[in-house]
Design an enzyme around this catalytic site. Sequence first.
Site, PDB file in Angstrom:
ATOM      1  N   SER A 118      -7.563  -6.679  -4.426  1.00 20.50           N
ATOM      2  CA  SER A 118      -6.959  -6.925  -3.156  1.00 20.50           C
ATOM      3  C   SER A 118      -7.803  -6.047  -2.085  1.00 20.50           C
ATOM      4  O   SER A 118      -8.124  -5.028  -2.295  1.00 20.50           O
ATOM      5  CB  SER A 118      -5.542  -6.312  -3.257  1.00 20.50           C
ATOM      6  OG  SER A 118      -4.999  -6.099  -2.041  1.00 20.50           O
ATOM      7  N   TYR A 142      -0.506   0.553  -4.140  1.00 22.71           N
ATOM      8  CA  TYR A 142      -0.627  -0.634  -4.722  1.00 22.71           C
ATOM      9  C   TYR A 142      -2.120  -0.752  -4.547  1.00 22.71           C
ATOM     10  O   TYR A 142      -2.987  -1.113  -5.540  1.00 22.71           O
ATOM     11  CB  TYR A 142      -0.175  -1.730  -3.466  1.00 22.71           C
ATOM     12  CG  TYR A 142      -0.878  -2.885  -3.802  1.00 22.71           C
ATOM     13  CD1 TYR A 142      -0.653  -3.789  -5.254  1.00 22.71           C
ATOM     14  CD2 TYR A 142      -1.493  -3.377  -2.923  1.00 22.71           C
ATOM     15  CE1 TYR A 142      -1.185  -5.090  -5.302  1.00 22.71           C
ATOM     16  CE2 TYR A 142      -2.033  -4.822  -3.083  1.00 22.71           C
ATOM     17  CZ  TYR A 142      -1.928  -5.389  -4.365  1.00 22.71           C
ATOM     18  OH  TYR A 142      -2.316  -6.661  -4.545  1.00 22.71           O
ATOM     19  N   LYS A 146      -5.290  -1.054  -7.704  1.00 24.74           N
ATOM     20  CA  LYS A 146      -6.251  -2.150  -7.895  1.00 24.74           C
ATOM     21  C   LYS A 146      -7.661  -1.470  -7.760  1.00 24.74           C
ATOM     22  O   LYS A 146      -8.505  -1.721  -8.728  1.00 24.74           O
ATOM     23  CB  LYS A 146      -6.297  -3.016  -6.651  1.00 24.74           C
ATOM     24  CG  LYS A 146      -4.936  -3.842  -6.671  1.00 24.74           C
ATOM     25  CD  LYS A 146      -4.951  -4.972  -7.942  1.00 24.74           C
ATOM     26  CE  LYS A 146      -3.876  -5.769  -8.014  1.00 24.74           C
ATOM     27  NZ  LYS A 146      -3.991  -6.622  -9.043  1.00 24.74           N
TER      28      LYS A 146
HETATM   29  N1  UFG Z   1       5.109  -7.708   9.124  1.00 24.13           N
HETATM   30  C1  UFG Z   1       5.878  -7.757  10.114  1.00 24.13           C
HETATM   31  N2  UFG Z   1       6.888  -8.096   9.822  1.00 24.13           N
HETATM   32  C2  UFG Z   1       7.419  -8.592   8.640  1.00 24.13           C
HETATM   33  C3  UFG Z   1       6.469  -8.708   7.449  1.00 24.13           C
HETATM   34  C4  UFG Z   1       5.336  -8.182   7.907  1.00 24.13           C
HETATM   35  O1  UFG Z   1       5.445  -7.242  11.322  1.00 24.13           O
HETATM   36  O2  UFG Z   1       8.640  -9.072   8.603  1.00 24.13           O
HETATM   37  C5  UFG Z   1       3.433  -7.098   9.568  1.00 24.13           C
HETATM   38  C6  UFG Z   1       3.159  -6.198   8.643  1.00 24.13           C
HETATM   39  O3  UFG Z   1       3.586  -5.095   8.904  1.00 24.13           O
HETATM   40  C7  UFG Z   1       1.590  -6.468   8.338  1.00 24.13           C
HETATM   41  C8  UFG Z   1       1.436  -7.817   8.510  1.00 24.13           C
HETATM   42  O4  UFG Z   1       2.728  -8.352   9.037  1.00 24.13           O
HETATM   43  O5  UFG Z   1       1.005  -5.911   9.299  1.00 24.13           O
HETATM   44  C9  UFG Z   1       1.153  -8.489   7.313  1.00 24.13           C
HETATM   45  O6  UFG Z   1       2.028  -8.167   6.368  1.00 24.13           O
HETATM   46  P1  UFG Z   1       2.680  -8.784   4.907  1.00 24.13           P
HETATM   47  O7  UFG Z   1       3.585  -8.078   4.159  1.00 24.13           O
HETATM   48  O8  UFG Z   1       2.612 -10.211   4.903  1.00 24.13           O
HETATM   49  O9  UFG Z   1       1.083  -8.319   4.241  1.00 24.13           O
HETATM   50  P2  UFG Z   1       0.115  -7.154   3.724  1.00 24.13           P
HETATM   51  O10 UFG Z   1      -0.865  -7.161   4.730  1.00 24.13           O
HETATM   52  O11 UFG Z   1       1.285  -6.030   3.914  1.00 24.13           O
HETATM   53  O12 UFG Z   1      -0.343  -7.170   2.400  1.00 24.13           O
HETATM   54  C10 UFG Z   1      -0.504  -8.421   1.764  1.00 24.13           C
HETATM   55  C11 UFG Z   1      -0.532  -8.391   0.171  1.00 24.13           C
HETATM   56  C12 UFG Z   1      -1.114  -7.481  -0.627  1.00 24.13           C
HETATM   57  C13 UFG Z   1      -2.590  -7.244  -0.202  1.00 24.13           C
HETATM   58  C14 UFG Z   1      -2.697  -7.599   1.378  1.00 24.13           C
HETATM   59  C15 UFG Z   1      -4.291  -7.710   1.636  1.00 24.13           C
HETATM   60  O13 UFG Z   1       1.062  -8.408   0.059  1.00 24.13           O
HETATM   61  O14 UFG Z   1      -0.929  -7.414  -1.728  1.00 24.13           O
HETATM   62  O15 UFG Z   1      -2.231  -8.640   2.107  1.00 24.13           O
HETATM   63  O16 UFG Z   1      -4.820  -7.724   3.048  1.00 24.13           O
HETATM   64  F1  UFG Z   1      -3.023  -6.216  -0.512  1.00 24.13           F
END
Ligand code: UFG
Length: 324
Positions: A118, A142, A146
């Site tokens: 990841s 997490y 990895k």
């Molecule tokens: N976000 C919001 N509101 C929400 C959900 C998310 O503002 O309701 C924001 C988060 O704070 C973040 C962005 O949108 O800034 C993306 O969040 P996600 O939860 O969609 O994804 P993440 O970037 O946290 O994580 C994902 C995977 C991980 C991986 C990562 C790699 O879940 O396993 O991408 O970039 F490691």
Amino acid sequence: MSKLKVLLTGGAGFVGSHTAKILFRSGYKVIIIDNFSSGASKHPYGKFYKIDLKEEKEIIKILKKEKPDVIMHFAAFIIVSESIENPFKYYENNVGNTIKLISAMKEVGIKNFIFSSSAAVYGITEKNPIPETAELRPINPYGESKAMVEKMLKDMAQAKELNYIALRYFNVAGADPEGELGPSYLQPTHLIIRALKAAKGELPYLEIYGTDYPTPDGTCIRDYVHVMDVAYAHVLAMKYLLQNTNSNVLNCGYGKGFSVKEVIETVKKVTQREFKVIEGKRRPGDPPVLVADNRKIKQILKWKPKYNFLETIIQHTWQWLKKT
Ligand code: UFG
């Protein structure tokens, strides 16, 4: 070539199920191990074993019976915020059970391994797009889990104990364009799904986690990559590994980032629906920007993404969510 047998752990999950479909359609023999813990797909392509990876003896029996040529290891927990609240759950499954799986592979004599890593291994980087050579400084358990497995794989490959490709996924999203498969989390935390659920009226509003990041509009930037392109990268990685046994670590992303606000605007455009958006606090463990430098995967695997448009990713996810 087409008679090769591929075993997928987590093959009923999001990336695993899409990869299983492509492999199956391409004529490979597909074996799936999954415990259904994430409310996984009901359309597994291939032969299916419902089992948890912690059952090492049972896993050894399956490997002995099936003798796969390659193992693709998708099974893992993936939610950053949950890993901060419950780190042991992540180390136990993502690291502990991976060690059990590799130990079983060693016992049976299986050498080829494709690992779902990841972008979370990077943490907060100086450079974006991020090359694979960037130092790994994960900022959540997490990503740490990895990075630990990657380190182990690197050492084992050096000692010729196995051959592997680790694919560092950026933000995998989208769904099967044929509408058969898609994301099926019990409690979705990902931005695109939550925004679409807000558009569908299943969430009262969408909260933006932080508007004070050092980015042009203050919200986090991510490299959203379509699950079919990620799935296809696995097939290419497998072919590469079988041909020349060179272990490698490759970013899997498009090299283009979108902010949370840009994603929300695109969701509104694609769905033609308005929904309430509120600006909230930062979510712990979120790096401000994660965008892939993808030159290596394009050069080594000749990976040619087909769905690298945010609108397409959102459209396919919307099509899936409307159905489910
Ligand atoms: N976000 C919001 N509101 C929400 C959900 C998310 O503002 O309701 C924001 C988060 O704070 C973040 C962005 O949108 O800034 C993306 O969040 P996600 O939860 O969609 O994804 P993440 O970037 O946290 O994580 C994902 C995977 C991980 C991986 C990562 C790699 O879940 O396993 O991408 O970039 F490691």
